[in-house]
Design an enzyme around this catalytic site. Structure first.
Site, PDB file in Angstrom:
ATOM      1  N   GLY A   1       0.830  -1.198   0.000  1.00  0.00           N
ATOM      2  CA  GLY A   1       0.000   0.000   0.000  1.00  0.00           C
ATOM      3  C   GLY A   1       0.862   1.244   0.000  1.00  0.00           C
ATOM      4  O   GLY A   1       2.056   1.180   0.314  1.00  0.00           O
TER       5      GLY A   1
ATOM      6  N   CYS B   1       5.178  -6.154   1.785  1.00  0.00           N
ATOM      7  CA  CYS B   1       5.590  -4.755   1.709  1.00  0.00           C
ATOM      8  C   CYS B   1       4.924  -3.942   2.825  1.00  0.00           C
ATOM      9  O   CYS B   1       5.213  -4.140   3.987  1.00  0.00           O
ATOM     10  CB  CYS B   1       5.302  -4.203   0.318  1.00  0.00           C
ATOM     11  N   TYR B   2       3.985  -3.054   2.512  1.00  0.00           N
ATOM     12  CA  TYR B   2       3.288  -2.326   3.573  1.00  0.00           C
ATOM     13  C   TYR B   2       2.662  -3.315   4.559  1.00  0.00           C
ATOM     14  O   TYR B   2       2.690  -3.100   5.784  1.00  0.00           O
ATOM     15  CB  TYR B   2       2.201  -1.427   2.965  1.00  0.00           C
TER      16      TYR B   2
ATOM     17  N   HIS C   1       7.571  -7.766  -3.504  1.00  0.00           N
ATOM     18  CA  HIS C   1       6.272  -8.144  -4.075  1.00  0.00           C
ATOM     19  C   HIS C   1       6.384  -9.475  -4.817  1.00  0.00           C
ATOM     20  O   HIS C   1       6.772  -9.493  -5.983  1.00  0.00           O
ATOM     21  CB  HIS C   1       5.788  -7.052  -5.040  1.00  0.00           C
TER      22      HIS C   1
ATOM     23  N   GLU D   1       4.081 -11.148  -6.080  1.00  0.00           N
ATOM     24  CA  GLU D   1       3.022 -11.339  -7.064  1.00  0.00           C
ATOM     25  C   GLU D   1       3.365 -10.814  -8.451  1.00  0.00           C
ATOM     26  O   GLU D   1       2.681 -11.115  -9.415  1.00  0.00           O
ATOM     27  CB  GLU D   1       1.722 -10.671  -6.587  1.00  0.00           C
TER      28      GLU D   1
ATOM     29  N   ASP E   1     -16.358 -10.884 -22.614  1.00  0.00           N
ATOM     30  CA  ASP E   1     -16.967 -11.015 -21.290  1.00  0.00           C
ATOM     31  C   ASP E   1     -18.488 -11.143 -21.362  1.00  0.00           C
ATOM     32  O   ASP E   1     -19.071 -12.059 -20.797  1.00  0.00           O
ATOM     33  CB  ASP E   1     -16.619  -9.805 -20.409  1.00  0.00           C
TER      34      ASP E   1
ATOM     35  N   LYS F   1      -9.885 -12.263 -16.768  1.00  0.00           N
ATOM     36  CA  LYS F   1     -10.090 -12.386 -18.210  1.00  0.00           C
ATOM     37  C   LYS F   1      -9.714 -13.765 -18.758  1.00  0.00           C
ATOM     38  O   LYS F   1     -10.466 -14.367 -19.521  1.00  0.00           O
ATOM     39  CB  LYS F   1      -9.224 -11.324 -18.899  1.00  0.00           C
TER      40      LYS F   1
END
Ligand code: XMP
Length: 523
Positions: free
Chosen positions: A59, A86-87, A180, A182, A237, A379
């Site tokens: 964040g 992280c944060y 991070h 991710e 979608d 997606k």
């Protein structure tokens, strides 16, 4: 909060721009997770959600600032594994008795870094995160840093700017990482998540087959025998949403395809033919070009354009829904990233970049209830589902097309003349890409017509026509993107074709901006 029977993981969002990627990595591991902004995560919420594990996202705030975001204290007492990123790492440290110091230049780290295991923890780290080479590339983005770790924690890995790059309290199964895991720039990040969720006891039961069955059951439960009206945009979608609804409730479904005059060349006819003829769906072709283009006349501001289109969409739907007797439900192909983005701008901690029309423009008091069977999917998961539902590959593989259509590819004022030129140029560009066999390597490709005329010379005459920009990006999720490295031959040939074949354009540029700092669309 969704009603799923799967084990679930809770991601508490502190506003990182990449929180969605955490969910993405977990879904790849067949783990069901939901992202909720920290403000919504109360003690009662935690009890009801009953997570099997929790992740604190990164964040933008600083934990040393008074009043900065925190999870509820009860999160630490649930007895479930927690991973702080992280944060989120700094929050965990401070909450549990460690210390965090505000950033100084020598401890801040942004971008690529390498973590190394501490001597005592090499064996553990080799199984948990490292691949045995002794160091691992990670992506750092922090100003503040932990100066004392909380009691019970031990250091597992360090980096030059983060002496506590990975810390853990194995007894409580609390893990805290400064980087991070991710993002793609942490290549082995998926292994870290895999170990975390395995340790938490997730079995990987979130599969597309299970999702499809569950979604069909939920649609039936929600709508009963009432008619449903579906907003078909022609994009992947809403097409998949329509196919899923059709499988669930058959002829109770009527699709409305809104032609807002901002579609690509021949798109409306192709979409309507496919759904009516190929799939036997009831489709109303709403010809509302004059309404949309009329209200957009003279409007240049991107957010105003988006708001107008979003509002008109809803109004048009209501008009058609009113003609369908007993219709109580409106189905939309809203995806998980749309949900998160709209959560964020209505109170979540991350900054709003654009208002997505399919959620952002939705008035509170719409007379219809929403059915959004793809709300939990990303997606690429939607594409897998679409294939399972029998939609043709050529359709499923189509590049994403935004709800506001060509409006956001026409910076400045929108005119019919510009839209016609844009459509033709876009068709030539996509034809070129297909002919060169590049379509499937590209996430999204389109032309934007620029609000500027430039001087050219064709034959012996002077021209004073529009310039256009070609855009093509690679991406895995639309969150970050890189420009596609076409060859000069391809670009030259394409520019020549567009200028020769499309009256009204005399100059082509190629947009080589990545995201960030750019966005994929021009508006
Ligand atoms: P940006 O331009 O934000 O786009 O980098 C990321 C992805 O989202 C699509 N996009 C939209 N899709 N409604 C949609 O359904 C919208 O309002 C909208 N705006 C952008 C864009 O095409 C890209 O795939």
């Amino acid at each position: 909060m969704s009603q799923t029977s799967h084990d679930r993981l809770l991601i508490i969002d502190f506003g990182s721009q990449v929180t969605q990627l955490i969910a993405r990595r977990l879904r790849e591991l067949n783990v069901y997770c939901e992202i909720h902004p920290y403000q919504n995560v109360t003690d009662a919420f935690l009890t009801e959600f009953a997570p099997k594990a929790i992740i604190f996202s990164g964040g933008p705030d600083s934990v040393v600032r008074e009043g900065s975001p925190r999870p509820p204290r009860s999160a630490y007492d649930l007895g479930v594994p927690i991973l702080g990123i992280c944060y989120g790492q700094q929050v965990m440290m401070q909450d549990l008795g460690g210390t965090v110091e505000a950033g100084e230049s020598h401890t801040a780290e942004f971008g690529r870094a390498y973590v190394k295991p501490t001597e005592a923890r090499i064996d553990f780290m080799n199984g948990w995160f490292l691949d045995g080479t002794g160091r691992e590339q990670v992506w750092m983005s922090h100003g503040d840093h932990v100066s004392h770790i909380a009691p019970g924690f031990e250091v597992y890995a360090t980096s030059p700017g983060a002496p506590f790059a990975i810390t853990a309290d194995l007894d409580r199964r609390f893990y805290a990482v400064q980087f991070h895991p991710e993002v793609h720039h942490t290549p082995n990040g998926k292994t870290l998540y895999e170990n975390f969720v395995r340790d938490a006891g997730f079995t990987g039961d979130w599969t597309m087959d299970a999702y499809r069955e569950e979604a069909i059951r939920k649609i039936k439960d929600q709508v009963g025998d009432k008619p449903v009206i579906c907003a078909l945009s022609g994009g992947v979608d809403s097409s998949v949403a329509a196919a899923l609804l059709h499988e669930a409730i058959g002829d109770q479904l009527t699709c409305v395809f809104v032609d807002h005059g901002l579609l690509r060349l021949n798109e409306a006819d192709e979409v309507v033919a496919m759904f009516r003829d190929h799939m036997n769906l009831k489709v109303i072709h709403a010809q509302e070009q004059d309404l949309f283009l009329g209200e957009l006349e003279g409007v240049s501001d991107p957010e105003t354009k988006r708001k107008i289109i979003g509002r008109l969409f809803i109004e048009v739907f209501q008009k058609y829904a009113d003609q369908i007797e007993g219709a109580e439900f409106l189905a939309q192909g809203t995806l998980y990233p749309d949900v998160i983005e709209s959560v964020s701008f209505s109170g979540g901690p991350s900054v709003t970049i654009k208002s997505h029309h399919n959620v952002g423009g939705l008035p509170e008091k719409m007379g219809l209830k929403l059915v959004e069977p793809l709300r939990e999917l990303f997606k690429d998961e939607v594409r897998v589902l679409g294939r399972e539902l029998g939609l043709p590959d050529s359709f499923i593989g189509r590049h994403p097309f935004p709800g506001p259509g060509l409006a956001i590819r026409c910076p400045g004022e929108i005119t019919r003349e510009k839209l016609d030129i844009l459509r033709k140029a876009d068709a030539v560009y996509i034809d070129q890409i297909r002919k060169h066999g590049l379509y499937d390597d590209i996430w999204q490709a389109f032309v934007a017509i620029l609000p500027v005329r430039t001087v050219g010379v064709m034959g012996d005459g002077r021209t004073y026509d529009f310039a256009c920009a070609l855009r093509a990006v690679t991406s895995v999720d639309g969150m970050t993107a890189d420009y596609y490295p076409f060859t000069h031959e391809f670009l030259g040939e394409t520019a020549t074709r567009i200028i020769n074949e499309v009256k009204g354009i005399n100059r082509c540029t190629y947009d080589i901006t990545s995201k960030p700092p750019g966005t994929i669309e021009w508006e």
